[in-house]
Write a protein that holds these residues in place. Structure first.
Motif, short mmCIF file in Angstrom:
data_model
loop_
_atom_site.label_atom_id
_atom_site.label_comp_id
_atom_site.label_asym_id
_atom_site.label_seq_id
_atom_site.Cartn_x
_atom_site.Cartn_y
_atom_site.Cartn_z
N THR A 72 0.86 -1.19 0.00
CA THR A 72 0.00 0.00 0.00
C THR A 72 0.89 1.24 0.00
O THR A 72 2.00 1.23 0.54
CB THR A 72 -0.91 0.01 1.24
N THR A 73 0.41 2.26 -0.61
CA THR A 73 1.18 3.50 -0.72
C THR A 73 1.06 4.30 0.58
O THR A 73 -0.05 4.47 1.09
CB THR A 73 0.66 4.34 -1.89
N PRO A 74 2.21 4.76 1.10
CA PRO A 74 2.12 5.58 2.31
C PRO A 74 1.46 6.93 2.01
O PRO A 74 1.33 7.34 0.86
CB PRO A 74 3.59 5.75 2.72
N SER A 75 1.07 7.60 3.07
CA SER A 75 0.46 8.92 2.91
C SER A 75 1.49 9.91 2.36
O SER A 75 2.58 10.05 2.90
CB SER A 75 -0.07 9.41 4.25
N THR A 76 1.15 10.55 1.25
CA THR A 76 2.07 11.49 0.59
C THR A 76 1.35 12.80 0.34
O THR A 76 0.81 13.04 -0.75
CB THR A 76 2.57 10.89 -0.75
N PRO A 77 1.30 13.69 1.34
CA PRO A 77 0.60 14.97 1.18
C PRO A 77 1.17 15.76 -0.01
O PRO A 77 2.38 15.88 -0.17
CB PRO A 77 0.89 15.69 2.50
N THR A 92 -0.23 12.41 -5.43
CA THR A 92 -1.03 11.19 -5.60
C THR A 92 -0.11 10.11 -6.18
O THR A 92 0.40 10.27 -7.30
CB THR A 92 -2.21 11.41 -6.55
N GLU A 120 0.67 6.08 -7.13
CA GLU A 120 0.10 4.76 -7.45
C GLU A 120 1.25 3.83 -7.83
O GLU A 120 2.14 4.22 -8.60
CB GLU A 120 -0.90 4.86 -8.60
N PRO A 177 7.92 9.71 2.06
CA PRO A 177 7.67 11.16 2.21
C PRO A 177 8.58 11.75 3.28
O PRO A 177 8.90 11.10 4.29
CB PRO A 177 6.20 11.21 2.63
#
Length: 583
Positions: A376-381, A384, A386, A404
């Motif tokens: 799963t992709t970590p949170s990247t403020p 986006t 994929e 990040p």
């Protein structure tokens, strides 16, 4: 009485027939002549100048001979009381004495008698033939079983070529047995064709296949060189034997050439035997215990192949248990195949255990890799992201990391380890571990750091592309032999650099770009570019660039459907559009 003579000769006998011998008023019409079972090589039978039968084909262009078989012929109805002349016209080929030193003409007398008695004698001769070929039928059955087992094991385990070569050897043995049965029961094959096939073709190939089987069994090196040596000797042996058989001997090859052709053939045959001993010696040195276990089978193979040479040592080569004939080469062939079968099953079971262990290790590696490659992709403020990873097998050599930063930056590393399988997966583990322990933020320094870790520790190399995207959209790239990324469908030029792990002190240059809001940055592994369809066409860079602005899932799916050959990795990063907050 005529040593060294070949060609035509006549037997002639005068007989006086009396009415009371026939036992009826029909005179001699109830009489028949049974010819001897053993003769060289063909004959025509005449009674009072009239031919009543023959064995072989007598033509104006020569005589076609066959292996001798029992035959009986009825006397003509017009032969009655009185004198009768029986004449036998014999023909013997000039190469026959090379096969049988006691060759020449009839090896027994014809039998004249009442037809029912002659038929009974003929049936006894066929019974004797059946008993003499008992060993051939037993050998045929055993070889057929060994042949099925060898090819079944090869179908189950293609990585073991010894199974295939044993199957080919069994086919050669079958050919020898079938030729023997055909020649002793039928006249489908002429003697000329039979001797050429058996002596000059199948027998040399049979010996060569045994040598190669044991070489593959012992897993020797330099098999290409051994193949050339074996088949060279087989060819020379076949030619030397063919020169002493019809239609060459006495026609193309002079008769006196036997003084050097015969020793040459023997020397070549013994050279193949010496090669078999050398293969066995090398096999024992390499395989130790398994090599010693194979020695009884190798000795039995040598006995089965060199039965004729054992006659020189006055070794009994034929036995008659319960009145059934069986030769020493048949005994040796059956016993050797029995031992080899046990060794085959032993090796197959061991390889199956090793394969199961290998599967378990691969599953453990897959589980480890699943922890290292983010599912799963970590949170990247601000971005986006994929990612899609499709390994070609249970474990792959591709890797990627998305990290990040606290300052709003984003680190992306995508790479590919040369090779496949467990070794590549372990290298990926080392790389991901190195990345997680790396505190550097410069892509070029990060690649140099990984190169330092990998140099001298891996057998191949690693391609890798590292990128850092700052909060304001500045993109900094460094590349170590990996496919360049794409921005909005256009390939970005990057400074060239050697893949990781090739040289000790690798240095890499950085290239900078600016990502605007909404720009898409796409990283792919060479599994996308090198996807190959059934026509052997590559997906290629042009198709990759054409779809590079699509989603990562669509790119990976398109390459996979085209024809996946390698691990496929696609990472897509879109700089998110700024949103305004209503006050």
């Amino acid at each position: 009485g005529y040593p060294g003579y070949s060609g035509f000769a006549w037997y002639r006998l005068h007989v006086n027939i009396q009415n009371n011998i026939a036992g009826s008023s029909s005179g001699a019409t109830g009489l028949a002549i049974k010819m001897p079972d053993n003769f060289d090589d063909s004959y025509q039978l005449f009674v009072n100048g009239q031919m009543i039968g023959q064995f072989g084909q007598f033509t104006p262009n020569g005589v076609v001979q066959y292996i001798s078989l029992p035959r009986a012929f009825r006397l003509p109805a017009d032969v009655r009381s009185g004198p009768m002349t029986i004449a036998v016209r014999m023909w013997m080929a000039n190469f026959t004495p090379l096969i049988d030193p006691d060759a020449g003409g009839l090896h027994g007398p014809p039998v004249l008698g009442h037809a029912p008695a002659i038929d009974a004698l003929l049936q006894l001769d066929w019974d004797a033939t059946n008993r003499s070929l008992y060993g051939d039928f037993v050998e045929l059955a055993i070889v057929l079983l060994a042949l099925q087992l060898a090819f079944a094991l090869f179908w189950l385990d293609r990585a073991e070529p010894a199974y295939l070569w044993l199957g080919l050897t069994c086919i050669a043995i079958l050919a020898l047995v079938i030729l023997a049965l055909l020649s002793n029961y039928t006249v489908l094959l002429s003697g000329t064709l039979l001797f050429l096939l058996r002596d000059a073709v199948v027998t040399p190939i049979h010996i060569g296949l045994w040598v190669l089987f044991w070489a593959y069994w012992f897993r020797l090196d330099h098999m290409g060189r051994l193949h050339r040596t074996v088949w060279g000797l087989v060819l020379l042996l076949g030619v030397s034997i063919a020169m002493l058989r019809a239609p060459f001997y006495g026609a193309v090859v002079p008769v006196h050439a036997i003084v050097w052709l015969s020793p040459l053939g023997l020397a070549l045959k013994l050279l193949l035997g010496a090669l078999l001993l050398w293969v066995t010696y090398r096999g024992i040195l390499k395989n130790k215990a398994e090599g010693w276990l194979a020695i009884p089978a190798v000795v039995l193979v040598a006995i089965s192949v060199y039965q004729e040479e054992l006659l020189v040592l006055h070794v009994p080569v034929t036995f008659f248990p319960f009145g059934l004939a069986i030769s020493i080469n048949q005994i040796a062939a059956v016993l050797s195949l029995g031992i080899i079968t046990i060794l085959l099953i032993r090796r197959f079971l061991r390889s199956q255990r090793e394969r199961e262990q290998w599967k378990q290790e691969m599953e453990q590696a897959r589980q480890v890799q699943s922890l290292l490659i983010p599912s799963t992709t970590p949170s990247t403020p601000g971005y986006t992201v994929e990612s899609v990873y499709l390994p070609a097998s249970s474990v792959g050599g591709d890797f990627f990391q998305i990290r990040p930063g606290d300052d709003g930056s984003l680190l992306i590393v995508v790479g590919d380890v040369s090779g496949k399988g467990l070794k590549a997966a372990m290298t990926v583990s080392a790389i991901v571990g190195g990345l997680r322990g790396c505190t550097l933020h410069s892509p070029a320094e990060m690649l140099a750091y990984l190169n330092h870790i990998l140099y001298g520790q891996i057998g191949g190399f690693v391609t890798c592309c590292a990128a850092v995207i700052s909060k304001d959209g500045k993109l900094t790239l460094a590349n170590a032999g990996h496919p360049s990324p794409y921005r909005n469908g256009e390939e970005l030029a990057t400074a060239g650099g050697l893949p990781l792990g090739i040289i000790a002190e690798g240095s890499y240059e950085e290239t900078s770009y600016q990502l605007a809001l909404g720009d898409r940055l796409t990283f792919v592994s060479d599994g996308v570019v090198e996807a190959t369809n059934e026509k052997r066409e590559l997906f290629g860079f042009a198709r990759t660039q054409e779809i590079s602005n699509q989603s990562a899932a669509l790119i990976a799916e398109t390459a996979q459907k085209f024809g996946q050959e390698d691990d496929i990795t696609v990472v897509s990063v879109v700089r998110a559009m700024e949103t305004m907050t209503a006050v």
